[in-house]
Each structure stands twice: as C-alpha cells, then as structure tokens.
Enzyme design. Structure first.
Site, PDB file in Angstrom:
ATOM      1  CG  ASP A 107      -3.833  30.219  67.593  1.00  0.00           C
ATOM      2  OD1 ASP A 107      -4.325  30.732  66.564  1.00  0.00           O
ATOM      3  OD2 ASP A 107      -3.163  29.167  67.567  1.00  0.00           O
ATOM      4  NE  ARG A 150      -7.802  26.615  65.240  1.00  0.00           N
ATOM      5  CZ  ARG A 150      -6.870  26.396  66.146  1.00  0.00           C
ATOM      6  NH1 ARG A 150      -6.852  25.256  66.789  1.00  0.00           N
ATOM      7  NH2 ARG A 150      -5.964  27.322  66.408  1.00  0.00           N
ATOM      8  NE  ARG A 173      -9.105  32.203  58.831  1.00  0.00           N
ATOM      9  CZ  ARG A 173      -8.453  31.511  59.771  1.00  0.00           C
ATOM     10  NH1 ARG A 173      -8.806  30.276  60.048  1.00  0.00           N
ATOM     11  NH2 ARG A 173      -7.432  32.045  60.403  1.00  0.00           N
ATOM     12  CG  HIS A 215      -9.667  37.543  62.461  1.00  0.00           C
ATOM     13  ND1 HIS A 215      -8.763  36.833  63.220  1.00  0.00           N
ATOM     14  CD2 HIS A 215      -9.556  37.059  61.205  1.00  0.00           C
ATOM     15  CE1 HIS A 215      -8.140  35.956  62.448  1.00  0.00           C
ATOM     16  NE2 HIS A 215      -8.605  36.069  61.223  1.00  0.00           N
ATOM     17  CB  SER A 217       3.174  36.181  63.494  1.00  0.00           C
ATOM     18  OG  SER A 217       2.698  35.474  62.363  1.00  0.00           O
ATOM     19  CD  GLU A 243       6.761  33.723  61.090  1.00  0.00           C
ATOM     20  OE1 GLU A 243       6.170  34.231  62.067  1.00  0.00           O
ATOM     21  OE2 GLU A 243       7.994  33.844  60.912  1.00  0.00           O
ATOM     22  CG  LEU A 295      -1.974  47.042  81.632  1.00  0.00           C
ATOM     23  CD1 LEU A 295      -1.192  45.824  82.125  1.00  0.00           C
ATOM     24  CD2 LEU A 295      -3.406  46.614  81.256  1.00  0.00           C
ATOM     25  CB  SER A 329       3.549  30.713  66.642  1.00  0.00           C
ATOM     26  OG  SER A 329       2.834  29.503  66.627  1.00  0.00           O
TER      27      SER A 329
HETATM   28  C1  IPE Z   1       0.275  32.977  66.191  1.00  0.00           C
HETATM   29  O1  IPE Z   1      -0.867  32.364  65.721  1.00  0.00           O
HETATM   30  C2  IPE Z   1       0.291  34.427  65.781  1.00  0.00           C
HETATM   31  C3  IPE Z   1      -0.640  35.295  66.472  1.00  0.00           C
HETATM   32  C4  IPE Z   1      -1.426  34.944  67.451  1.00  0.00           C
HETATM   33  C5  IPE Z   1      -0.640  36.667  66.034  1.00  0.00           C
HETATM   34  P1  IPE Z   1      -0.877  31.561  64.335  1.00  0.00           P
HETATM   35  O2  IPE Z   1      -2.233  31.011  64.193  1.00  0.00           O
HETATM   36  O3  IPE Z   1      -0.383  32.436  63.249  1.00  0.00           O
HETATM   37  O4  IPE Z   1       0.211  30.433  64.606  1.00  0.00           O
HETATM   38  P2  IPE Z   1       0.439  29.025  63.903  1.00  0.00           P
HETATM   39  O5  IPE Z   1       0.519  29.284  62.435  1.00  0.00           O
HETATM   40  O6  IPE Z   1      -0.715  28.152  64.254  1.00  0.00           O
HETATM   41  O7  IPE Z   1       1.713  28.524  64.493  1.00  0.00           O
HETATM   42  C1  IPE Z   2      -5.488  34.216  65.924  1.00  0.00           C
HETATM   43  O1  IPE Z   2      -6.484  33.421  65.383  1.00  0.00           O
HETATM   44  C2  IPE Z   2      -5.387  35.565  65.256  1.00  0.00           C
HETATM   45  C3  IPE Z   2      -4.173  35.738  64.463  1.00  0.00           C
HETATM   46  C4  IPE Z   2      -3.239  34.859  64.246  1.00  0.00           C
HETATM   47  C5  IPE Z   2      -3.975  37.038  63.862  1.00  0.00           C
HETATM   48  P1  IPE Z   2      -6.244  32.591  64.042  1.00  0.00           P
HETATM   49  O2  IPE Z   2      -6.620  33.449  62.881  1.00  0.00           O
HETATM   50  O3  IPE Z   2      -4.890  32.034  63.979  1.00  0.00           O
HETATM   51  O4  IPE Z   2      -7.320  31.442  64.198  1.00  0.00           O
HETATM   52  P2  IPE Z   2      -7.120  29.899  63.880  1.00  0.00           P
HETATM   53  O5  IPE Z   2      -5.894  29.469  64.629  1.00  0.00           O
HETATM   54  O6  IPE Z   2      -6.942  29.795  62.400  1.00  0.00           O
HETATM   55  O7  IPE Z   2      -8.347  29.255  64.367  1.00  0.00           O
HETATM   56 MG    MG Z   3      -4.019  30.295  64.563  1.00  0.00          MG
END
Ligand code: IPE
Ligand code: IPE
Ligand code: MG
Length: 241
Positions: free
Chosen positions: A23, A27, A36, A40, A68, A70, A134, A196
């Site tokens: 995660d 940011r 963003r 990634h 996810s 979501e 692994l 999450s």
């Molecule tokens: C969790 O991260 C999902 C993945 C890392 C794929 P999110 O950024 O989607 O989670 P929330 O929304 O902060 O809970």
């Molecule tokens: C994790 O980083 C990647 C996925 C959830 C796919 P985020 O995209 O959630 O990055 P933040 O949390 O918005 O910084």
């Molecule tokens: Mg996130």
C-alpha cells in the site's frame, strides 16, 4: 518473575507464509509531485525486492495483494494502469521467476477481468507449476468476503452433484488455494493498520506488522526487519504459553 523473558517462549523460526498488503503507491508518487501511475510502476518494481528477499531467506510462501474487489471503484484510467502493469509484470518476469524456481498462482475472481489477462495468468501458472523454491500467490480481483461467498457457492454445488455430505467445517477446502498454509505474518506498508478484506479467513492467527514506509520503498531490508520483529512475538493460539 517475567515469563516474557523466557527465551523458550520466543518463536525463533522463520514465518512459513508471509502475506503482503502493498500500500501507498499513490501517496509515494504524489509526494514527489508525480502521477499516481508512477507510484504503481515503482510499486510493481518493488515486488522484485520482496521476491529476492523471500528467496534469500528461504521463505516458502508469499502472497501479495495486487488488486482488491473494492479497487474497481477507482477511476477507470487507474484500474487500466494497474492491469496493464500486471500484464507487463507477467511478460517481463516470467522467464526470471521460472529460472529462480518460483511457482506463481493467482487467487481471486477471474470473471471480471479480460480474457487476455486471464490467459496470461494461466500461462504463468502453467509454466511455473513444477517450481518448488518459493510459492508466490498474487491476489487479483480478490476480496476475503468474496472468496468466502464463492467457496460457499462451490460447496453447495458440490453437495448437489455428489453424495458427499459436506459440512460448514469443510469450507476451507473450497477456498481459492486450500493447499496454502495460513499466513504466519501479514505485512502492510504506508501506515494504514487494517486488513482491507485481505485473507480474512486465513489470517485469523497471523501476526500483523505495519510500517510507515510506502510500498515502492520496500526493500529486502524491510522484509528482514519485519521477520526479525515476528521472531520476537509470542504466538499463543489461545493457550497460556
Ligand atoms: C488494499 O489497499 C488493496 C491492495 C493493496 C491491493 P487499498 O489502498 O485499496 O486499501 P484501503 O482502501 O486503504 O483500505
Ligand atoms: C497500493 O497503493 C496499490 C493498490 C491498492 C492497487 P495505493 O494505490 O492504494 O496507494 P495509496 O494508498 O493511495 O497511496
Ligand atoms: Mg491504498
């Protein structure tokens, strides 16, 4: 007398299965004034550090939360970037993962992603199927609740098509990867302290480890730190010692 000082209670063994919520990509990029999507891209590269660390430390199972159920609620352009990066990851890393003895499999739904993506995922699973160093599981269009719902559907279907009297305690067998051991340690980057919807059934007794660092900054050293902290934990599983 402090029983906590008793070293016999400290688990010094390595975790067998580490699950990782990567995660903070967005940011990480925004902090630098970038898009963003740059986060990634950097995040998909940091997966290499995790794999190398796991191989070096002889961790047999790693599961990574990549997308996810979501995450479909994000802007379409971002979702497209994430799947393009996944396709790129498969294309770029397949040969090396094969050579390094990594077996890759996917958990999550396969009915909402493109046929091309599914065929790439299946190819990766097929071509790494005999590897044993692994086991790397990628959770894509994965949600813990969704997995449980699908498992119940599959169990009810099995009930109808066979004479086996399945019971609720058999549910585990119908999860996406029943052969995987439960995670011992869940790592989450970026300072958020929640699951999450990741492996909510399997992580019932996992140790949780959080770091403020964003995912693209994850290194082999971060992994080593998480494992060192894990080794200081007292896992009691409901018992008193
Ligand atoms: C969790 O991260 C999902 C993945 C890392 C794929 P999110 O950024 O989607 O989670 P929330 O929304 O902060 O809970
Ligand atoms: C994790 O980083 C990647 C996925 C959830 C796919 P985020 O995209 O959630 O990055 P933040 O949390 O918005 O910084
Ligand atoms: Mg996130």
């Amino acid at each position: 007398m402090s029983t906590h000082a008793d070293s016999t209670q400290v688990s010094i063994s390595n975790p067998k299965h580490i699950a990782v919520i990567m995660d903070g990509n967005g940011r990480w990029a925004m902090r630098k004034g970038n898009q963003r999507s740059d986060g990634h891209k950097a995040g998909s590269e940091a997966v290499r550090n995790l794999v190398s660390g796991a191989l070096d430390l002889k961790i047999p199972y790693i599961t990574i939360y990549a997308f996810s159920t979501e995450n479909w609620s994000r802007p379409k352009a971002e979702v497209d970037v994430l799947f393009r990066l996944l396709a790129h990851f498969i294309e770029k890393e397949l040969t090396e993962l094969k050579e390094r003895g990594v077996r890759v499999r996917f958990i999550g739904r396969r009915d909402r992603i493109s046929k091309f993506m599914v065929s790439q995922m299946e190819k990766m699973e097929r071509e790494t199927n005999n590897n044993t160093k692994l086991s790397l599981t990628l959770a894509v269009d994965y949600g813990g609740r969704d997995e449980i719902h699908r498992a119940i559907d599959r169990m009810m279907e099995a009930q109808q098509t066979s004479n086996t009297p399945w019971s609720a305690t058999d549910l585990h067998q119908f999860l996406d990867a029943p052969e995987l051991p439960d995670p011992d340690l869940v790592i989450r980057t970026s300072g958020e302290m929640r699951l999450s919807n990741f492996l909510i059934y399997q992580a019932a007794y996992a140790e949780l480890w959080f770091t403020e660092e964003y995912w693209p900054d994850f290194t082999q050293e971060t992994l080593a730190r998480a494992i060192a902290d894990y080794q200081k934990r007292h896992r009691r599983f409901g018992k008193i010692k």
